[in-house]
Structure formats: structure tokens, C-alpha cells
Design a protein around this motif. Structure first.
Motif, PDB file in Angstrom:
ATOM      1  N   VAL A  23      -1.020   2.631  14.657  1.00 14.12           N
ATOM      2  CA  VAL A  23      -1.230   1.756  13.510  1.00 14.12           C
ATOM      3  C   VAL A  23      -2.173   2.405  12.498  1.00 14.12           C
ATOM      4  N   HIS A  24      -3.140   3.176  12.969  1.00 17.50           N
ATOM      5  CA  HIS A  24      -4.039   3.891  12.052  1.00 17.50           C
ATOM      6  C   HIS A  24      -3.228   4.757  11.088  1.00 17.50           C
ATOM      7  N   GLU A  25      -2.320   5.579  11.633  1.00 18.03           N
ATOM      8  CA  GLU A  25      -1.525   6.462  10.766  1.00 18.03           C
ATOM      9  C   GLU A  25      -0.526   5.672   9.930  1.00 18.03           C
ATOM     10  N   LEU A  26       0.023   4.615  10.489  1.00 19.10           N
ATOM     11  CA  LEU A  26       0.926   3.760   9.715  1.00 19.10           C
ATOM     12  C   LEU A  26       0.190   3.144   8.529  1.00 19.10           C
ATOM     13  N   THR A  27      -1.029   2.671   8.755  1.00 16.05           N
ATOM     14  CA  THR A  27      -1.808   2.075   7.667  1.00 16.05           C
ATOM     15  C   THR A  27      -1.980   3.033   6.505  1.00 16.05           C
ATOM     16  N   HIS A  28      -2.107   4.311   6.808  1.00 16.06           N
ATOM     17  CA  HIS A  28      -2.276   5.310   5.744  1.00 16.06           C
ATOM     18  C   HIS A  28      -1.079   5.355   4.785  1.00 16.06           C
ATOM     19  N   GLN A  29       0.073   4.909   5.223  1.00 14.12           N
ATOM     20  CA  GLN A  29       1.208   4.911   4.297  1.00 14.12           C
ATOM     21  C   GLN A  29       0.898   4.021   3.090  1.00 14.12           C
ATOM     22  N   TRP A  30       0.132   2.965   3.299  1.00 12.55           N
ATOM     23  CA  TRP A  30      -0.349   2.127   2.196  1.00 12.55           C
ATOM     24  C   TRP A  30      -1.622   2.721   1.585  1.00 12.55           C
ATOM     25  N   PHE A  31      -2.626   2.937   2.445  1.00 14.54           N
ATOM     26  CA  PHE A  31      -3.950   3.353   2.004  1.00 14.54           C
ATOM     27  C   PHE A  31      -4.105   4.862   2.188  1.00 14.54           C
ATOM     28  N   GLY A  32      -3.884   5.611   1.138  1.00 11.43           N
ATOM     29  CA  GLY A  32      -4.008   7.068   1.196  1.00 11.43           C
ATOM     30  C   GLY A  32      -2.756   7.765   0.735  1.00 11.43           C
ATOM     31  N   ASP A  33      -1.573   7.210   1.093  1.00 10.88           N
ATOM     32  CA  ASP A  33      -0.312   7.819   0.686  1.00 10.88           C
ATOM     33  C   ASP A  33       0.247   7.130  -0.561  1.00 10.88           C
ATOM     34  N   SER A  34       0.459   5.818  -0.491  1.00  9.28           N
ATOM     35  CA  SER A  34       0.910   5.090  -1.675  1.00  9.28           C
ATOM     36  C   SER A  34      -0.207   5.021  -2.710  1.00  9.28           C
ATOM     37  N   VAL A  35      -1.385   4.567  -2.295  1.00 12.11           N
ATOM     38  CA  VAL A  35      -2.566   4.600  -3.163  1.00 12.11           C
ATOM     39  C   VAL A  35      -3.439   5.752  -2.685  1.00 12.11           C
ATOM     40  N   SER A  36      -3.479   6.817  -3.453  1.00 15.71           N
ATOM     41  CA  SER A  36      -4.161   8.041  -3.042  1.00 15.71           C
ATOM     42  C   SER A  36      -5.534   8.147  -3.696  1.00 15.71           C
ATOM     43  N   PRO A  37      -6.461   8.873  -3.064  1.00 16.95           N
ATOM     44  CA  PRO A  37      -7.793   9.043  -3.661  1.00 16.95           C
ATOM     45  C   PRO A  37      -7.728   9.951  -4.885  1.00 16.95           C
ATOM     46  N   ARG A  38      -8.416   9.566  -5.935  1.00 16.38           N
ATOM     47  CA  ARG A  38      -8.432  10.412  -7.133  1.00 16.38           C
ATOM     48  C   ARG A  38      -9.363  11.596  -6.962  1.00 16.38           C
ATOM     49  N   THR A  39     -10.398  11.436  -6.171  1.00 17.30           N
ATOM     50  CA  THR A  39     -11.260  12.553  -5.791  1.00 17.30           C
ATOM     51  C   THR A  39     -11.444  12.494  -4.277  1.00 17.30           C
ATOM     52  N   TRP A  40     -11.890  13.597  -3.689  1.00 23.66           N
ATOM     53  CA  TRP A  40     -12.068  13.588  -2.247  1.00 23.66           C
ATOM     54  C   TRP A  40     -13.274  12.771  -1.809  1.00 23.66           C
ATOM     55  N   SER A  41     -14.182  12.457  -2.709  1.00 20.76           N
ATOM     56  CA  SER A  41     -15.266  11.539  -2.364  1.00 20.76           C
ATOM     57  C   SER A  41     -14.757  10.120  -2.144  1.00 20.76           C
ATOM     58  N   ASP A  42     -13.537   9.836  -2.613  1.00 19.52           N
ATOM     59  CA  ASP A  42     -12.927   8.520  -2.421  1.00 19.52           C
ATOM     60  C   ASP A  42     -12.157   8.411  -1.108  1.00 19.52           C
ATOM     61  N   VAL A  43     -12.267   9.414  -0.236  1.00 23.54           N
ATOM     62  CA  VAL A  43     -11.459   9.427   0.979  1.00 23.54           C
ATOM     63  C   VAL A  43     -11.814   8.278   1.923  1.00 23.54           C
ATOM     64  N   TRP A  44     -12.983   7.679   1.768  1.00 21.76           N
ATOM     65  CA  TRP A  44     -13.335   6.526   2.599  1.00 21.76           C
ATOM     66  C   TRP A  44     -12.330   5.388   2.408  1.00 21.76           C
ATOM     67  N   LEU A  45     -11.729   5.310   1.217  1.00 17.80           N
ATOM     68  CA  LEU A  45     -10.714   4.283   0.977  1.00 17.80           C
ATOM     69  C   LEU A  45      -9.502   4.481   1.876  1.00 17.80           C
ATOM     70  N   ASN A  46      -9.201   5.732   2.209  1.00 16.69           N
ATOM     71  CA  ASN A  46      -8.125   6.027   3.164  1.00 16.69           C
ATOM     72  C   ASN A  46      -8.552   5.678   4.589  1.00 16.69           C
ATOM     73  N   GLU A  47      -9.602   6.368   5.021  1.00 15.99           N
ATOM     74  CA  GLU A  47      -9.967   6.319   6.436  1.00 15.99           C
ATOM     75  C   GLU A  47     -10.647   5.010   6.824  1.00 15.99           C
ATOM     76  N   GLY A  48     -11.414   4.424   5.914  1.00 19.39           N
ATOM     77  CA  GLY A  48     -12.032   3.142   6.220  1.00 19.39           C
ATOM     78  C   GLY A  48     -11.000   2.054   6.439  1.00 19.39           C
ATOM     79  N   HIS A  49      -9.970   2.021   5.570  1.00 21.56           N
ATOM     80  CA  HIS A  49      -8.927   1.012   5.728  1.00 21.56           C
ATOM     81  C   HIS A  49      -8.067   1.278   6.961  1.00 21.56           C
ATOM     82  N   ALA A  50      -7.741   2.537   7.216  1.00 17.74           N
ATOM     83  CA  ALA A  50      -6.939   2.837   8.410  1.00 17.74           C
ATOM     84  C   ALA A  50      -7.690   2.455   9.672  1.00 17.74           C
ATOM     85  N   THR A  51      -9.004   2.702   9.694  1.00 17.23           N
ATOM     86  CA  THR A  51      -9.813   2.312  10.843  1.00 17.23           C
ATOM     87  C   THR A  51      -9.900   0.790  10.943  1.00 17.23           C
TER      88      THR A  51
END
Length: 503
Positions: A321-349
Motif C-alpha cells: 500500500v505504501h508504493e500504491l499510495t505513491h501513485q497519487w502522492f509523488g507520481d500524479s502529484v510530484s514534488p517541484r523540488t526535492w525538499s518537497d519529498v516529504w509530501l511523497n513519503e509522509g503520505h505514503a507512510t
């Protein structure tokens, strides 16, 4: 991405943001590396153009130690006058380059391919680049990936800064584009890539496979799998095509896990809305990578995760489910900078933990309290969630630290505590709808949280996302942060710690 208990080989991440001003044609700039100024990956990405699409042709000999012949075609549009064009590319031999149909000279500088067209390209003009090159699957440095050599072929793991080790590109998530892949491989091997299949053509002893994405994709999310694989087809919610790619010899053993995916997609849709892409599936690789990875529409997993005994079922499913969640958070909505990566990993977690609570009876609050205790140590080691510590001069950095996983999920928990569950769920759905197929920043998230909640949350979220010390947890005045020197477990990645406890 989810890291395992083995040392991760996926390295650091990219670059974002602002454009640099090129010097006028009368005084061409030196042929050196550029970058777009991302504070964590300052030399990735390139200014002056916006990529619309990639067309990548690869020819695989059947030997995963030998370079692949490749042709990468890039369609872009300039946003300023360019006398030189920089692409990110570092692990192959360039044979020729064309720009807008004419041969162009080129040179390499650090991890850039620097192209000089026969004439400058003006602003707001089409830019068609063709690079004939090789793509080398053999690693030059242990910690860097790109191609992953499996027991029977190859797969990709480009996060964060490794896509340019496979093909020339603008290697930053801020420049998403459509992708088409054409892969020629020996007959008897199966090839799968991101997106939908287009054609499969057999010619003598080889087969040419073509795939195309329907939605734009960041370079770090590109995936090509070549091997002796079985492709298992299912249907998900509302008829969504689900195709899993597994070692053919393991199909029967893996089937019970593959059967979980349609239900997991339905569970996520109930939480955040409709799945955002054209298909989904698992790519189970016979390789030891040290991580799982959310490549778009086809998430990469180690075979060991599913077939090694000792992991509880709820745990394995929560990783899925963690990797599936990334399809929404990180893949569909991607970070504009790498400092925004918490938006990917925080939501997947976050959704990994929520799934474990609902399906595996593992209380989220217990894990959040444990994360709160370690939070100051994580911040001291890696920086706060939205401001990871930058690399030392001349060095690369791994930003996949506990603070962007459990530390970022903790910030989301605090937000839900502050605004209530109904507003939090509205925020999540609105975020994904507003920024679908695009990129977004931490500031965008803070602004939307304030908009949805009806009050200014900038001060509250700034403390949780940027302060060196962890703020008090709303609703839990009894929660205490451990002194940094006592939080020894904070030195481990959260997933690593979990796997050691389970294994």
C-alpha cells in the motif's frame, strides 16, 4: 520509495525551481554542467527548455552486463534563447546528436551532455533532439542505480538522481513529460514498461515491444523490465487494468499476493479518490536492491519481500500500500523540488500505517507516539521534514531518512489532530484533484490546508515542517520527545527497524 533492512543503493535526489539566464550568443557560456538550482541536487535539471515528450528505443542483447544500444528522442519547447543545450547523462557513450534535424556538436562535462547546435534556438521555439548512445547496466559506483541487474535481465530504479544514468534527459521531477518506449530483446524474453502496450513485433530472433504513457511522468519514475517473466492480468475497480510482472517460475507462489492489489486500490480510492493512471501492477524482481520503488503504474518490489518467511501478512500488505499510495502522492502529484519529498513519503507512510491499523489491527497511534519520541533525533540528524540537510560541498546526499517517512507522517497526524478528520480528508482529496498530473510545493500544501480548514495554518505547519525541534502534539500533551543522545533507534531507517524487529 521504501527502504529495507539492507543497505540502500538508491541514492540522492534531484533539482528544481528557477531558471538561470544564459549569456547572449555573442559571448557563449562555457560548456559546463548547469542544473536548475535545487538545494539538494544543484546540478540536476537544466534551464532554458520544457520537455514535452521522450521517445526511447533500447536494444538488449540478452547479456545484462553489456551496454544496450539506444536512441533517445526529446521533444521540448524553449523558454529562452539557447546557444547550448544541457541534458543530464552520465553513464553511456554518445555517438551522435541532432538538434532540429541538423547534426550538432557535443561534449561531456561532469554529469551533463552539453550540445552545441549549428545555430542558436530562439525562445518559444520547438526543440527536437535525437541522441544516439549506449546505456550501460554495469554500475560505476556501488551506491548509484539506474539499471538494476536481475537474475534474468534488467529493471530500472531511477530514484532519485539516476535516470540520467540510463538515458539523456532533464532529470528533475519539476519537468514531467510523456514517454514512449521501444525495446528490442531476444525472443523468449518479456518486456514491460510504464503505460499501455502499443505493439509487439517479432523479427527473426528478436521481438520489439512498444509502450506509451497516457499521463506525464517524472524521469525518476521511468520503468522498463526485461526478463523471463510472466505477466498476470486482473481487473481492478471500475475495470482498471491490473498487470503484474513476476519471475515466471514464481508465479504460483506469488499469486496470493497479486490477488491483494485490486482490493488495495479500492481501499485507497475510498480514502482519496479515483486511481489517477491508466493501469497499475507490481513488478517483482529477482534482485537484491534494499528498497521498494513506486515507478509510475508499475511499482518495483524485491522478490524476497513476498517469499521470505517471517514477515506478517499485514506488514507485507502495508508495504504494498505504501508504493500504491505513491501513485497519487509523488507520481500524479510530484514534488517541484526535492525538499518537497516529504509530501511523497509522509503520505505514503500515512496510508501504509492507516492500512495496517484497519486491516492488520496495528494501532496507528502507537507508531505515531514512537515516532514522536524519536522526532528530535531525526531532525538533528537529517533536518526537519520539509528542509532536509543539504549535502556537503562536492558530495551527494541520501534524502530518504526517517524524518521524511515517519517524521513527515507525524506532521500529517498533527495536522489531522488540529483540524479534525473530516477537514483532513477533504484536504487530501482536494490536493490530489487540484494538482493531478502536475507538481506542487510545500507552500502549496500549507496554503491549501489553510483554505480548506478556513483558518491560517501557516504558523502551525511551519513549526511541524521546518523547526529543528518537534512541537507539542495536539490532543496528546503527555507525549514526550526523547533527548537526542538517547534516541539510538533514530539512526535506522524506519522500515529497516521494522524489518529487523519482524525478521
Amino acid at each position: 520509495m521504501l527502504l529495507s533492512s539492507r543497505p540502500p543503493r538508491a541514492a540522492a535526489l534531484l533539482a528544481a525551481g528557477a531558471c538561470l539566464t544564459l549569456i547572449a550568443a555573442a559571448a557563449p557560456r562555457p560548456a559546463g554542467p548547469l542544473g536548475i538550482g535545487d538545494r539538494l541536487y544543484p546540478y540536476l535539471g537544466n534551464p532554458g527548455y520544457d520537455v514535452q515528450s521522450y521517445d526511447i528505443a533500447l536494444t538488449y542483447s540478452g547479456d545484462n552486463r553489456k551496454p544496450l544500444d539506444a536512441v533517445t528522442k526529446i521533444d521540448a519547447r524553449t523558454n529562452e534563447r539557447l546557444d547550448r543545450i544541457n541534458l543530464d547523462f552520465s553513464h553511456g557513450t554518445v555517438r551522435s546528436v541532432e538538434v532540429n534535424g541538423a547534426r550538432a556538436s557535443f561534449a561531456t562535462s561532469a554529469e551533463d551532455l552539453v550540445i552545441t547546435p549549428d545555430r542558436p534556438v530562439g525562445p518559444d521555439q520547438p526543440l527536437h533532439i535525437t541522441v544516439r548512445h549506449t546505456s550501460d547496466p554495469m554500475p560505476s559506483k556501488k551506491e548509484e542505480v539506474g539499471w538494476v541487474r536481475t537474475k534474468d535481465g534488467l529493471a530500472m530504479a531511477n530514484q532519485a538522481d539516476a535516470a540520467h544514468r540510463v538515458f539523456p534527459c532533464n532529470d528533475h521531477p519539476s519537468d514531467k513529460a510523456l514517454f514512449t518506449f521501444h525495446i528490442t530483446a531476444p525472443k523468449g524474453l518479456t518486456v514491460v514498461a510504464n503505460g499501455l502496450p502499443l505493439t509487439r513485433t517479432r523479427a527473426g530472433a528478436t521481438t520489439r515491444w512498444s509502450y506509451r504513457t497516457v499521463h506525464p511522468m517524472a524521469t525518476e519514475l521511468a520503468q522498463v523490465s526485461i526478463g523471463r517473466s510472466a505477466v498476470v492480468h486482473q481487473r481492478g475497480p471500475h475495470g482498471l487494468p491490473v498487470r503484474d510482472v513476476v519471475p515466471a517460475k514464481d508465479r504460483e507462489a506469488l499469486q496470493p499476493w497479486l490477488d491483494k492489489t485490486p482490493g488495495q486500490i479500492a481501499w485507497m480510492e475510498r480514502k482519496v479518490g479515483r486511481y489517477p493512471f491508466e493501469n497499475y501492477g507490481l513488478l517483482v524482481a529477482g534482485a537484491t536492491t534494499g528498497f521498494e520503488l513506486e515507478t509510475q503504474t508499475l511499482s518495483l518490489f524485491e522478490r524476497e519481500l513476498f517469499l521470505r518467511s517471517g514477515y506478517p501478512k499485514w506488514y507485507v500488505e502495508s508495504i504494498m500500500v505504501h508504493e500504491l499510495t505513491h501513485q497519487w502522492f509523488g507520481d500524479s502529484v510530484s514534488p517541484r523540488t526535492w525538499s518537497d519529498v516529504w509530501l511523497n513519503e509522509g503520505h505514503a507512510t500515512w496510508y501504509e500505517e492507516l492500512y495496517a491499523q484497519e486491516k492488520g489491527h496495528q494501532p496507528m497511534e502507537k507508531r505515531m507516539k514512537a515516532a514522536y519520541q524519536r522526532s528530535d533525533a531525526w531532525r538533528a540528524a537529517g533536518g526537519p521534514p520539509a528542509a532536509p540537510k543539504a549535502p556537503a560541498p562536492g558530495e551527494k546526499i541520501s534524502i530518504f531518512r526517517p524524518v521524511v517517512y515517519d517524521g513527515a507522517a507525524l506532521a500529517l497526524y498533527a495536522l489531522r489532530q488540529e483540524i479534525g478528520e473530516p477537514k483532513f480528508e477533504e484536504l487530501e482529496r482536494t490536493w490530489l484533484h487540484r494538482y493531478q498530473d502536475s507538481t506542487a510545493t510545500t507552500a502549496d500544501f500549507v496554503a491549501l490546508a489553510s483554505e480548506v480548514s478556513g483558518r491560517d495554518l501557516s504558523g502551525f505547519l511551519h513549526a511541524w515542517l521546518y523547526d529543528p525541534k518537534t512541537p507539542p502534539m495536539p490532543g496528546h500533551p503527555d507525549w514526550k520527545v526523547q533527548p537526542v543522545q538517547k534516541a539510538r533507534a533514530a539512526r535506522k531507517q524506519p522500515v529497516a527497524a521494522a524489518r529487523e524487529e519482524l525478521g
